[in-house]
Structures are given as structure tokens and as C-alpha cells.
Scaffold this active site. Structure first.
Site, PDB file in Angstrom:
ATOM      1  N   ASN A  68      37.373 -17.905  16.115  1.00  0.00           N
ATOM      2  CA  ASN A  68      39.145 -17.783  15.746  1.00  0.00           C
ATOM      3  C   ASN A  68      39.472 -17.918  16.842  1.00  0.00           C
ATOM      4  OD1 ASN A  68      39.309 -16.968  13.514  1.00  0.00           O
ATOM      5  ND2 ASN A  68      37.454 -15.127  13.222  1.00  0.00           N
ATOM      6  N   ASP A  92      26.098 -10.347  10.840  1.00  0.00           N
ATOM      7  CA  ASP A  92      27.138  -8.932  11.518  1.00  0.00           C
ATOM      8  C   ASP A  92      27.066  -8.226  11.589  1.00  0.00           C
ATOM      9  OD1 ASP A  92      30.033  -8.746  11.336  1.00  0.00           O
ATOM     10  OD2 ASP A  92      30.362 -10.623  12.072  1.00  0.00           O
ATOM     11  N   ILE A  93      27.753  -6.622  12.069  1.00  0.00           N
ATOM     12  CA  ILE A  93      27.607  -5.724  11.139  1.00  0.00           C
ATOM     13  C   ILE A  93      28.326  -5.144  10.256  1.00  0.00           C
ATOM     14  CG2 ILE A  93      26.512  -4.750  13.306  1.00  0.00           C
ATOM     15  CD1 ILE A  93      28.930  -3.352  14.617  1.00  0.00           C
ATOM     16  N   HIS A 107      32.744 -17.542  20.090  1.00  0.00           N
ATOM     17  CA  HIS A 107      31.869 -16.780  18.860  1.00  0.00           C
ATOM     18  C   HIS A 107      31.746 -17.725  17.077  1.00  0.00           C
ATOM     19  CE1 HIS A 107      34.875 -13.269  17.889  1.00  0.00           C
ATOM     20  NE2 HIS A 107      34.008 -13.103  16.899  1.00  0.00           N
ATOM     21  N   HIS A 164      31.497 -17.539  13.345  1.00  0.00           N
ATOM     22  CA  HIS A 164      31.212 -17.019  12.081  1.00  0.00           C
ATOM     23  C   HIS A 164      30.492 -18.188  11.403  1.00  0.00           C
ATOM     24  CE1 HIS A 164      33.612 -13.368  13.326  1.00  0.00           C
ATOM     25  NE2 HIS A 164      34.319 -14.610  13.887  1.00  0.00           N
TER      26      HIS A 164
END
Length: 114
Positions: A88, A31-32, A101, A103
């Protein structure tokens, strides 16, 4: 929700990303804007808007995402200490990009959420 095109570009490697795993079903990358020392996103290579779109024809993707998350957790040396997996769903669930997606978060003690 932000546009999902960024994930397609990461999958196709047309924009730079720190990809940690890719196969024919999923792509995983750092993740950025990490929320933990280890924060990796795992996304299906086919477009699925959210977890609400999982059905009998594509449920194998979720299973694969969980298996790959464990593989990555072991590789990142967080499987023994612990980690969190979050998916989410839609605006009120915190989904910012309308593309399914997962996490994978770890590398420190995470606070309770429930």
C-alpha cells in the site's frame, strides 16, 4: 498514518514479534491483525517511508523483498495454491504505517480486488 517506530523496534527486537525471517536487508514477521490464515509483513531494515521513495540507490531492497516473499510462501506451503503480495502507498492507498512494508497473504482463497 501511525508512527513507524514500532517497525524499528521489531527489527531491533526490543518488542516481541513473531519473526519468521530476518537478514541484513529485511525482517519478516506475522501480522498481529491477520487478514488471512497466513499474513506476514516484510519490511526493509532501513527506513523507507513508502514505495514512492524507491530509487536507483535502494531498488535492490524491493527485489530482495519479493525474493524473500517467495521463500516464505514456499516455507508456509502456500506457493502452489497461491498467495497475494500487497504494498500500500500513502493514505489513499491504504498505508497505515509510514514505513514501506509488503503484505504476504495466503492460506485460503482470497477474493478478487480488481
Amino acid at each position: 498514518m501511525k508512527n513507524y517506530i514500532i517497525f524499528k523496534k521489531i527489527i531491533n527486537k526490543t518488542i516481541p514479534a513473531d519473526i519468521v525471517y530476518q537478514d541484513k536487508i529485511v525482517t519478516a514477521f506475522k501480522d498481529i491483525n491477520p487478514q488471512a490464515p497466513i499474513h506476514i509483513l516484510i519490511i526493509p531494515n532501513i527506513f523507507i517511508i513508502s514505495i514512492n521513495e524507491i530509487n536507483e540507490n535502494n531498488s535492490y531492497i524491493i527485489e530482495h523483498m519479493f525474493r524473500i516473499s517467495l521463500k516464505i510462501a514456499k516455507k508456509e506451503n502456500i506457493s502452489q495454491d497461491g498467495y497475494r503480495i500487497v504494498i500500500n502507498c500513502n493514505k489513499n492507498g491504504g498505508q497505515e504505517i509510514n514505513y514501506l512494508h509488503m503484505h504476504l497473504l495466503g492460506g485460503k482463497k482470497l477474493g478478487k480486488i480488481c
